[in-house]
Structures are given as C-alpha cells and as structure tokens.
Design an enzyme around this catalytic site. Sequence first.
Site, short mmCIF file in Angstrom:
data_model
loop_
_atom_site.label_atom_id
_atom_site.label_comp_id
_atom_site.label_asym_id
_atom_site.label_seq_id
_atom_site.Cartn_x
_atom_site.Cartn_y
_atom_site.Cartn_z
N LYS A 1 0.83 -1.19 0.19
CA LYS A 1 -0.07 0.03 -0.06
C LYS A 1 0.85 1.28 0.08
CE LYS A 1 -4.10 -2.33 0.71
NZ LYS A 1 -3.47 -3.72 0.69
C1 LIG Z 1 -4.28 -4.89 0.43
C2 LIG Z 1 -3.47 -6.01 0.09
C3 LIG Z 1 -3.66 -6.93 -0.84
C4 LIG Z 1 -4.91 -6.97 -1.57
O1 LIG Z 1 -4.77 -6.09 -2.66
P1 LIG Z 1 -5.90 -5.45 -3.43
O2 LIG Z 1 -5.50 -4.36 -4.50
O3 LIG Z 1 -6.82 -5.15 -2.44
O4 LIG Z 1 -6.35 -6.66 -4.30
C5 LIG Z 1 -2.76 -8.17 -0.98
N1 LIG Z 1 -1.84 -8.18 -0.10
C6 LIG Z 1 -1.72 -7.26 0.96
C7 LIG Z 1 -0.50 -7.48 1.78
C8 LIG Z 1 -2.20 -6.41 1.17
O5 LIG Z 1 -2.00 -5.25 1.95
#
Ligand SMILES: *Cc1c(COP(=O)(O)O)cnc(C)c1O
Length: 497
Positions: free
Chosen positions: A112
């Site tokens: 993120k």
């Molecule tokens: C948010 C997240 C995901 C999923 O990503 P999306 O964009 O919501 O599909 C997968 N792994 C981790 C560690 C995340 O923080």
Amino acid sequence: MELMYASTRDANEKVTASQAILKGLANDGGLFVPTELPKLDVSVEELAKMSYQETAYVVMKQFLTDFTEEELKNCINAAYDSKFDTEEIAPLVSADGAYYLELFHGSTIAFKDMALSILPHLLITAARKNQVKNDIVILTATSGDTGKAALAGFADVKGTKIIVFYPKNGVSPIQEKQMVTQKGDNTFVVGINGNFDQAQTGVKQMFSDADLAETMNAAGYQFSSANSINIGRLVPQIVYYVYAYAKLYANGVIAKDEKINVVVPTGNFGNILAAFYAKNMGIPIAKLICASNENKVLYDFFTTGTYDRNREFILTNSPSMDILISSNLERLIYRIAGNDAKKNADFMKELTTTGKYEITAEMKEKLADFYGNYTSEEETAKVIKDLYDKTGYVIDTHTAVASGVYAKYKKDTNDTKTKTVIASTASPFKFTRSVMDAIDEKYDSMSDFELVDELSKIANVKVPKAIEEIRTAPVLHDTVCEVNEMQDVVKKFLNIK
Ligand SMILES: *Cc1c(COP(=O)(O)O)cnc(C)c1O
C-alpha cells in the site's frame, strides 16, 4: 490532450484527473475510470535505463494529464525517497523459478505504501489546482495495511484529517499495533465490531450521503478516499509493473517483446487491475493470475461468470485479502460491458440487493486475460515452509497465496516457460506469527517480538524500521464502535453536529 474520467455508473459524470482524485468516488457511488486507457510513449529500451522515479513519471503523466510536469515530478520525488529502505524502491528477487517483486520496502512494509506515499501529494496538488478551500477529510476502511499506510502518508499533512476504520478482530497484532500507535493530531483510528466489508460499506455510505456532505461543507470539510477506489491510488500502482518488465529486460531475463505472467494476491482487485492497465498501456503481459485465499469469491467469478458474495466471511492468515466485495472489479465489469454505465449500474444494484450478479457470455469471453485460483490456509502455510526450506527465502502469507496459485496455474495449464512475476505485497515481518508458525510449530510459544528477532535470524534480513518503531510505542487510539455508529464517530471527531 486531456484525459477525462467517467463514472462507472453514470455516463454523464465526467471530471478531470485532479477532480477524480479529490472526489475519490463519483456522486452516484460509481468509480472513476479513464475514458480510454492511454499507451506508453517510450520504448522498453528507454524504460530499461530509467530509475523508479523516472518510470513513475512516464507512466503517470499519461493518466494525470491536468498535472504539470513540475507538479507531477514534485509529487513523485517527495514520495519515493528515503522512506523506502532500498534505492530500487521495488526490487525483484529471483527464487524457485519465479521473480518476486518486493513491494514492501516503504514506511509501513506493505505494498500500500507504493501508492499511499504519493497520494497525499497528488491530493494536495489537486486541491490547489481546483481552488478547494475546505479541509480534506480522508475516510478509509482498511483490512489492515491501507490504514497504516494512509495514516503514515497523511499524518500532519496540512489541510487534511484522516479517519481510519478497521475490523477490531480482523487484523494481525502487528497491523493493529502499527495503527493504534499512530502519531499526528489530524489522525483518528477506530476499531469496529464488524468485518472489512462492513467497514467499507459504511464508508461508502458516508461518501454518497448528500446531507452529510452539506453538513461537512458548512463546517469547512469535504471527504476524499485513500482506498483503492480512488484513481490516485490505482495509477501509481501501474508503475511497478512497467518497472518490473523493464528490469527483466535490462537484466537479460527476457527478450524484447517477450511476454510475462503476473501473479497478484488479490482482495479489493486494485493491484491486479493496475497490472491489467499496464498490459493495456503496452506491457507484454500474457496472463494476469488472480490469487485468492479461502474467501474465493473472485475464483468462483472467473470460473462461473457469477459474482456471489452470499457466503461465510472467513478470517484467514492473509487478512488483507479477507474481502467478499472486491470494489475495483467494478472497473473491469464496466469495461467488459463495453463501457456501458447503465449496464454496470444494473449489476451493481443487483449486488447490493441480492448479493450477486451474473455476467453475459459475451462479457465472460473478454476475461480471457485472467486466470483465477485460490489456496487453502493449509496450502498457504506449506508454500511458506517449502520455499524457505528450498531456498532460504521467507515470504509473507499474502505472497504465499500468490505463490501457491502460481504452482496451481502451472499444473493446470502446463505453462511452465513464461517468465513470471509474483507481486510480493507484504514483508514477512508484518505477519510474523503466521509466517513462523508455518515454518515450524516450535515457534508457537514465543511472544510477537521474540518472533520478530527469530525471523530476522533465520531469514538473514534486518528487522525493518517499521517494526522497531512499534516495539515500545504507546497506544494513542482506543476508540471502538459498532457498525451503525460509524457516522456518529466521524461527526464527533470533526466536532460537527
Ligand atoms: C491490500 C493487500 C492485498 C490486496 O490488494 P488489492 O489491491 O486489495 O487486491 C494483498 N496483500 C497485501 C499484503 C495487502 O495489503
């Protein structure tokens, strides 16, 4: 030429990139999508010589056409700096026949950060461009990682406040500790007695509540979103797929125009949609492999054409993927419906009222770029252990879901030759207990921070700064509320009636 953004639910709502970023969600509850997907205007030879920041500029300028070169470069340089613990920003690690794209070198050690370290800068620039006088209130629902990354990005940013809702019993201990120790007078963290989907639905309702918007405006506030429904989150995520492709080419792993596969551990469908956009920009991607945990609503969708969230919500050891309503799928549905807002709006209405919808055979044919599968909790744990035993490389639970699904893909399709990038979305240090338990059950008796030190030892990786910071940090947020109290909590924090 200026690229405009349309709502996935109303053909008449069109805004510029900066307006789309400011608003987060369209008035009708739809998501903003570019009216066409732009192409890259540089060659892979040129890309191969670029730094991450330079790549970010050539990708993002195609989407954010109402930002000046200077504005965009300022945003990029402020985001991708020493907050990342590696100069490459997103390094590729080769292990056991795949290329792990490590997206967790930012300040909160999950992918993120790739978007949330730049979003505050994009948002402030967008506010200035559009003469916004109100303070921006970032309202966010998190399954664990978005919350902390958004808090870190927005803490003490002038002209903004940030409110994060997380499922009180649905995140890892380290994720929770990271959030509730967040500093900054403009930050507010709330646990809800509910799951992520309920948090996300509550937030979306506040976004489309006209009365609330009016009350907010009168008090000098307006909402925006740091969730991946905001196009300002999605666009920066395209960058690392372009970057990864160029690095494989630069390193001689692939020839010019050689296709690669991309595997993405998926929850809200944002990260994999970014890979799809990268493909549409011209990056030679063969299959987009969508990996789910036991909340396998997307796997079922890709295999049957029916999206059905009427099922038990399962708490897994990859909590950031514990999602039954994958918001960004709407952007893909809109596209395969022929950019037909009315048709998409009908599907979304069905989803709200009956919890499911079925796409047409014609739409299903347009999903040929995707392959979906999932792993059970047991399989995920085994992937972590096997990879560690074989190579010494330790991956987190989310990345392990992707790795396990890649193995299934190879078995299913016999496509073992195509070079494959696996999006590695979190540091194993963020999910230490699950990771260490997978490797050996003897670790079960250790405390969370003893496990951190042990992981550092066995993986031969330094404990990340993000973890060191929370060892002793005091808890600063302890609000917990019911799902139906979310709006009251927001009003209280903003001191409005
Ligand atoms: C948010 C997240 C995901 C999923 O990503 P999306 O964009 O919501 O599909 C997968 N792994 C981790 C560690 C995340 O923080």
